[in-house]
Design an enzyme around this catalytic site. Structure first.
Site, PDB file in Angstrom:
ATOM      1  N   TYR A  31      54.432  44.775  -4.866  1.00 59.24           N
ATOM      2  CA  TYR A  31      53.883  43.603  -5.536  1.00 59.24           C
ATOM      3  C   TYR A  31      53.346  42.604  -4.511  1.00 59.24           C
ATOM      4  O   TYR A  31      53.232  42.904  -3.338  1.00 59.24           O
ATOM      5  CB  TYR A  31      54.940  43.022  -6.478  1.00 59.24           C
ATOM      6  CG  TYR A  31      55.398  44.038  -7.499  1.00 59.24           C
ATOM      7  CD1 TYR A  31      54.502  44.556  -8.442  1.00 59.24           C
ATOM      8  CD2 TYR A  31      56.690  44.549  -7.492  1.00 59.24           C
ATOM      9  CE1 TYR A  31      54.890  45.524  -9.358  1.00 59.24           C
ATOM     10  CE2 TYR A  31      57.092  45.523  -8.407  1.00 59.24           C
ATOM     11  CZ  TYR A  31      56.183  46.004  -9.333  1.00 59.24           C
ATOM     12  OH  TYR A  31      56.573  46.981 -10.228  1.00 59.24           O
ATOM     13  N   GLN A  50      64.317  36.697 -11.086  1.00 61.40           N
ATOM     14  CA  GLN A  50      63.451  37.301 -10.078  1.00 61.40           C
ATOM     15  C   GLN A  50      62.026  36.777 -10.231  1.00 61.40           C
ATOM     16  O   GLN A  50      61.322  37.089 -11.182  1.00 61.40           O
ATOM     17  CB  GLN A  50      63.453  38.826 -10.197  1.00 61.40           C
ATOM     18  CG  GLN A  50      62.700  39.491  -9.060  1.00 61.40           C
ATOM     19  CD  GLN A  50      62.600  41.001  -9.237  1.00 61.40           C
ATOM     20  OE1 GLN A  50      61.758  41.472  -9.988  1.00 61.40           O
ATOM     21  NE2 GLN A  50      63.446  41.738  -8.539  1.00 61.40           N
ATOM     22  N   SER A  68      70.326  45.488 -11.405  1.00 62.84           N
ATOM     23  CA  SER A  68      69.039  45.346 -10.750  1.00 62.84           C
ATOM     24  C   SER A  68      67.952  44.998 -11.759  1.00 62.84           C
ATOM     25  O   SER A  68      68.177  45.009 -12.971  1.00 62.84           O
ATOM     26  CB  SER A  68      68.685  46.635 -10.004  1.00 62.84           C
ATOM     27  OG  SER A  68      67.618  46.427  -9.115  1.00 62.84           O
TER      28      SER A  68
END
Length: 448
Positions: free
Chosen positions: A175, A102, A24
């Site tokens: 975010y 990402q 992750s």
């Protein structure tokens, strides 16, 4: 012999990963002030690729400098960074591991602004400051939103040009995308606010723009918070998006071109359910001062973390949302609901480190793969330990969250000293990735 579901390939529409284990999005301040990546980051990512994960989801990578959460994180906001990301991707793939970048923007959730963003309200869907730290922001106009959409598309194009295996849009954990999506945060009255369809417009427009820039064959996945739980510290604030809202958003993401959904939780980071577990206030009492100047509530928070009288109040508020929930597999029920609603693979995050739990989740149809952060920081070779027959790693992660609490000031790594023979062994493990061994040279005239 029945194949182990953990180690069967996971096929997306245009990408196949060798197993069901994803690293992750985690990172420390490994990179340069201008956003260029370093050998330290390559060493960091290769630590997990060597350990056996099928794919690495990069740390948070901003598409613009005004979207950093922490100075010292690599960005993808410049074309001349493409060769650097190419080198990183090649290094990771040398271990038969995929690399997914990402794409991110902080919006109002900017922890350590650095020299580029100090004292500048960040672009966001709202002008209401972030409530925990007091980070300032300003609501973007329509033209600026359109520019932001183009910046995300350009960031994805750069990732494709670098030969990376795909991108993930970070639409979770507070975010910028979350701020647009959340009914508790988005207070707009134009086409990007109000109804769920309007609040999702920014995310869906970014997906469409990336497909236009990169084509249909470049892997694109979306990380969503299943439930906002926005009232985790202040009980009287709006709760935000529900699971039903997120299921609808996931379906829309699939309809406009997303290849997978990565399920998390929470309208902020950190959050009691992401990462789940206690918050080590004794560590924050030492490290949080690095964030004091970033928001209006910094001194208040530091006083709470340092006060023996106020810490119990914070712990009560932090723990009430996670009371009765497991740490491992904290979001498995939400992942299952989203898996049942979409026709694309679903990845679940939530402290996974027990092989039988992961096998059970895959076999039951709760998810197609897992994304792991803290247990891999503790044991980068976790997949290899599972493959050798262990159900739990030999020295498991304790979910102490000291890695997270140290991150504002110290290198990222496992700070649970009880897992090591002594403190020196712990520090050696943390600092091993800094063995860059560069060749020193005089800079060219146009480099200084």
């Amino acid at each position: 012999m029945t194949p182990d579901p953990i180690f069967t390939p996971l096929a997306f529409r245009s990408l196949t990963v060798k197993n069901r284990v994803f690293r992750s999005s985690i990172s420390g301040r490994f990179d340069n002030e201008d956003g260029s990546l370093t050998q330290t980051r390559i060493n960091w990512e290769c630590r997990f690729a060597k350990g056996g994960v099928g794919a690495i989801i990069s740390s948070y990578v901003p598409v613009r400098m005004d979207g950093r959460i922490i100075a010292g994180y690599a960005t993808i906001h410049r074309d001349d960074f493409i060769p650097l990301w190419r080198k990183l991707g090649e290094a990771v793939r040398s271990f038969d591991c995929r690399f997914i970048l990402q794409l991110s923007h902080s919006g109002r959730q900017m922890d350590l602004p650095g020299v580029h963003n100090q004292h500048r309200p960040t672009p966001a869907p709202t002008s209401a400051k972030e409530p925990l730290h007091g980070f300032l922001c300003r609501a973007m106009g329509t033209a600026e939103i359109e520019g932001m959409i183009a910046d995300f598309a350009r960031g994805a194009w750069r990732a494709r040009e670098a030969g990376l295996d795909g991108v993930e849009l970070h639409a979770a954990n507070g975010y910028l995308f979350t701020q647009f999506l959340s009914s508790a945060i988005n207070d707009r009255t134009d086409l990007y606010g109000g109804s769920l369809a309007n609040r999702a417009r920014f995310l869906l427009d970014v997906i469409r723009a990336i497909r236009s820039a990169c084509g249909r064959d470049f892997h694109l996945q979306v990380k969503l918070s299943a439930v906002d739980h926005n009232d985790f510290l202040v009980p009287w604030t709006a709760k935000g998006n529900t699971l039903a809202d997120t299921i609808e958003v996931a379906r829309w993401c699939e309809s406009v071109g997303a290849d997978a959904i990565h399920v998390s939780s929470g309208s902020a980071f950190p959050h009691p359910l992401n990462p789940p577990g206690p918050m080590p206030l004794e560590v924050l009492a030492v490290t949080y001062d690095a964030m004091v100047s970033a928001g209006l509530h910094g001194f208040r928070n530091l006083a709470v973390f340092r006060s023996p009288l106020l810490r119990p109040l914070f712990r009560f508020l932090w723990d009430r949302k996670r009371r009765g929930r497991p740490i491992e597999g904290v979001g498995i029920d939400e992942a299952r609901a989203i898996t049942q609603a979409v026709g694309i693979p679903v990845i679940s995050t939530g402290g996974y480190q027990t092989a039988s739990v992961v096998r059970g989740g895959i076999a039951s149809g709760a998810f197609d793969g897992v994304a792991i952060a803290r247990p891999l920081i503790a044991n980068p070779d976790l997949p290899k330990q599972w493959a050798s027959g262990r159900d739990l790693p030999e020295i498991p992660c304790t979910y102490c969250n000291k890695c997270l609490a140290n991150a504002p000031k110290n290198p990222l790594g496992c700070y649970e000293q009880a897992r090591f023979p002594d403190r020196e062994a712990m520090l050696a493990a943390i600092t091993a990735i800094y063995r860059a061994r560069p060749e020193l040279r005089a800079p060219a005239a146009d480099e200084v």
